[in-house]
Design an enzyme around this catalytic site. Structure first.
Site, mmCIF file in Angstrom:
data_model
loop_
_atom_site.group_PDB
_atom_site.id
_atom_site.type_symbol
_atom_site.label_atom_id
_atom_site.label_comp_id
_atom_site.label_asym_id
_atom_site.label_seq_id
_atom_site.Cartn_x
_atom_site.Cartn_y
_atom_site.Cartn_z
ATOM 1 N N GLU A 1 0.738 -0.881 -0.066
ATOM 2 C CA GLU A 1 -0.066 -0.023 0.126
ATOM 3 C C GLU A 1 0.727 1.310 -0.241
ATOM 4 O O GLU A 1 0.576 2.495 -0.217
ATOM 5 C CB GLU A 1 -0.867 -0.104 1.298
ATOM 6 C CG GLU A 1 -2.110 1.382 1.099
ATOM 7 C CD GLU A 1 -3.471 1.245 0.016
ATOM 8 O OE1 GLU A 1 -2.868 -0.225 0.000
ATOM 9 O OE2 GLU A 1 -3.205 1.879 0.078
ATOM 10 N N ASP A 2 2.352 1.272 0.566
ATOM 11 C CA ASP A 2 2.490 1.928 1.347
ATOM 12 C C ASP A 2 4.101 2.009 0.208
ATOM 13 O O ASP A 2 4.550 3.884 0.718
ATOM 14 C CB ASP A 2 2.679 2.897 2.357
ATOM 15 C CG ASP A 2 1.440 2.635 3.321
ATOM 16 O OD1 ASP A 2 0.110 3.273 2.559
ATOM 17 O OD2 ASP A 2 1.662 2.537 4.118
#
Ligand code: MN
Length: 732
Positions: free
Chosen positions: A81-82
């Site tokens: 996600e990051d």
């Protein structure tokens, strides 16, 4: 669980070494290194390097003694996600299983608990379980949430409250369901600290005040028990049971009790090595102190739904106050603290990851079947059933409310679940922002926006086959019943036939299966009956259907006519002027009846217009509108003569008229224009349109008009179209 200490990666590895082999520890070390590289240069709100977070999450998972894949998943849970790394990268660097776990956590992040309605919370929890697929995803998610709660102070107050609320509504109950009380208590206590700091600190303060007195008394009780146990040679571990702030708070709120009433209730826990010893200890306790009737519970013979096992009893203690006693084995204690996680705990010689998914499911099923008799098993059954035997899907409204539907449901089911009117006026559905067909099968987490129209024709007979829910089916049936469907179908059919006859067509010729099919498609009906029913209850006019039905034949007629006219023209050119003069134009020159008369192409006059004749050189009289600029110049005045329409109301002949329509260049504008003209049963001979940079569309049409009233009617209707600015008759 050590909540105050920030773990270094080495702490996590060290703890892992206590139950994992060298190879597995190497595996999770690699996961750490991968995560560290991926998160390099990222920082948390607290200002700490980001990697500290996944390390703490992995630390919590190691505390639960989970398998290497889950711990690796903890290290890597925020990577996809990051950071720029993908699932494929993780799959390649580790294995499919780790990638699946990370993917699961990433997907759960997308679920936002937005609704404030209490009944939504339960559905939300089910949705989490349904979406997680593997229960270990939930375990990682819980560890993630736990560390986020521990570091909540770095966020703005409004976020603290929102996240705490979500924790209390969704995550703490999930931890409870899975029997992980160690996580459950901490989540609840922390959430309370942010949601109701006053009460939280008041309880903390009161507990501190009472601590010494309490410890002293508990010690006394434990000494006595130990003495007794020594006599019968049973080894046991005794401890005072910690009270949790949130549970005290809840009891104060729910049972309207004072702090003392709850806190003064003392409790001890006795952990022994076998079930046999559990019952032996129970006997001793009951001999020492008088048991309180109705307070004995045997959760060993009848485990709680979340796997909890223990013997519970309450006796009148040494000072005459009630004393709660819990007796259990070490294994039961682990399950009490770590619940389902304890079942995954790595045990020597049996690596959890060697267990296939099938085995895991089998294990769940076993528990569920075994739970069947337990009275309070129902709740637990409900939540886990969703996961394993799932026949439900959980989807969102655009506002974030969760709707629970049977698997295989389509947007129409959703629409009727929202409201009958939404269902009845459905014309389409947007799923996650994209238009999807109405037979789209809903998936967990889909955000559904129904498209409705006041002008929809209502449900289709077909929907009865598409829908899964009895609610939708019943509502659709009701709708048809209400529309007196049968009656409307035959009424509608009759209306269409009448309209056809009125337009001079034979219904039988036009209402062929093939013809009707194209009309159905044009209006997006599914069956003939649907269409006729719609006509029957005036959802659509018979004229609209007839216009479509006769489209082809009218086109053909138009062509035939054009050919006829050309032939006539050719013939006429070879013949005398006289022959053609005979009233063809519908215009008469006063006192003369054998003059060749033509209608001017520049201004295209129609009956009703003020007109004037112009004597051409050798080609008879050409008729212009009186205001046509071409007949305004002085030097032609002597060539003008008075002419009259023979019959201003004549509908026998049609006249070409050019119109210029300008408006805002939106989608469907041209279509609307054509539809208005079609509905007025007026033929279009030519159309062209263009638009400029200012988004102004200009449409030129040439239509056949009977007279100026007919023309006025059309112009008026065109002007009523949304976004049309002007409608003008053009002169060339
Ligand atoms: Mn995280």
């Amino acid at each position: 669980m050590a909540k105050d200490k920030i773990l270094a990666p080495e702490d996590v590895f060290h703890e892992a070494e206590s139950y994992l082999n060298k190879e597995d520890v190497g595996f999770i070390k690699r996961a750490y290194e991968f995560a560290e590289k991926a998160h390099e240069g990222q920082f948390r709100k607290s200002g700490e390097p980001y990697i500290i977070h996944p390390v703490q999450v992995a630390g919590i998972l190691v505390d639960l003694k989970l398998d290497p894949e889950t711990v690796a998943g903890g290290f890597l849970h925020d990577v996809v996600e990051d950071t720029e790394y993908t699932l494929e990268d993780i799959s390649a660097a580790f294995n499919e299983e780790v990638a699946m776990l990370v993917d699961g956590v990433t997907k759960l992040r997308k679920i936002k608990y937005m609704s404030k309605e209490a009944q939504q919370a339960e559905t939300h929890r089910k949705m989490f379980i349904a979406m997680a697929k593997d229960i270990r995803v939930i375990l990682i998610k819980l560890a993630d949430r736990l560390h986020n709660m521990r570091t909540l102070k770095h966020l703005p107050a409004e976020k603290q409250r929102r996240i705490s609320n979500e924790t209390l509504e969704i995550f703490a109950p999930l931890a409870h369901r899975l029997g992980i009380s160690a996580i459950k208590w901490e989540l609840e206590d922390t959430a309370l600290r942010y949601l109701n700091p006053q009460q939280y600190y008041r309880i903390v303060h009161l507990m501190k005040q009472k601590r010494e007195e309490r410890v002293h008394y508990i010690d006394e009780v434990m000494e006595e028990v130990k003495r007794q146990l020594k006599d019968v040679d049973i080894k046991a571990e005794l401890s005072g049971r910690p009270k949790h702030i949130y549970s005290i708070y809840r009891k104060m709120m729910l049972q309207k009790k004072q702090f003392n009433e709850i806190y003064d209730l003392l409790a001890v826990r006795i952990i022994v090595s076998s079930i046999k010893d559990c019952y032996a200890v129970l006997g001793i306790i009951h001999t020492c102190w008088k048991p309180m009737p109705g307070r004995f519970k045997d959760y060993i013979a009848m485990p709680k739904p979340n796997l909890y096992q223990s013997l519970h009893t309450t006796v009148i203690g040494p000072k005459g106050a009630p004393l709660e006693v819990q007796i259990r084995t070490q294994e039961m204690h682990e399950i009490a603290e770590y619940g389902i996680a304890a079942h995954w705990a790595y045990k020597e010689g049996k690596n959890a990851s060697q267990q296939s998914n099938e085995e895991r499911l089998a294990w769940f099923r076993e528990i569920l079947e075994w739970q069947n008799d337990a009275t309070d098993a129902e709740e637990f059954m409900e939540s886990l059933k969703v996961d394993l035997f799932s026949d439900m899907v959980y989807v969102f409204t655009p506002k974030g409310d969760v709707v629970e539907l049977p698997r295989g449901s389509v947007p129409i089911d959703f629409a009727y679940k929202i409201h009958t009117e939404v269902g009845n006026h459905t014309i389409g559905a947007k799923i996650n922002g994209k238009i999807e067909p109405l037979d789209y099968q809903l998936k967990n987490g889909d955000i559904i926006e129904m498209m409705t129209s006041k002008h929809s024709y209502g449900p289709s007979q077909d929907w009865l086959k598409l829908t899964q829910t009895s609610q939708a089916k019943n509502k659709i049936k009701q709708f048809f019943k209400k529309q007196q469907r049968e009656e409307n179908v035959s009424k509608g059919r009759e209306m269409v036939e009448q309209e056809l006859r009125a337009a001079g067509f034979e219904p039988k010729e036009l209402m062929t299966e093939e013809q009707l099919k194209t009309v159905l498609e044009k209006f997006s009906f599914t069956t003939e009956a649907d269409m006729f029913a719609a006509v029957g209850y005036h959802g659509i006019t018979a004229a609209q259907i007839v216009t479509r039905l006769t489209e082809k034949i009218r086109e053909q007629q138009e062509k035939d006519k054009a050919i006829e006219e050309t032939i006539e023209e050719v013939n006429a050119s070879g013949q005398s002027m006289r022959k053609k003069a005979k009233g063809e134009s519908g215009v008469r020159v006063e006192g003369v009846d054998n003059m060749l008369i033509r209608l001017a192409r520049c201004c295209n006059p129609v009956p009703g217009d003020k007109i004037v004749g112009y004597i051409t050189k050798g080609r008879g009289v050409s008729v212009h509108r009186a205001d046509c600029p071409n007949v305004q110049t002085d030097h032609i005045k002597e060539r003008l003569l008075e002419v009259k329409w023979e019959n201003e109301q004549s509908e026998k002949r049609s006249y070409h008229v050019d119109l210029e329509i300008s408006g805002y260049d939106r989608q469907g504008l041209l279509n609307d224009v054509l539809q208005v003209i079609n509905e007025a049963k007026t033929n279009i001979m030519a159309v062209n349109g263009r638009s400029d940079r200012q988004k102004i569309a200009v449409i030129h049409i040439n239509i056949l008009i009977h007279n100026n009233q007919h023309l006025k009617k059309i112009v008026d209707r065109l002007k009523q179209i949304q976004d049309v600015y002007t409608v003008e008759r053009t002169i060339q």
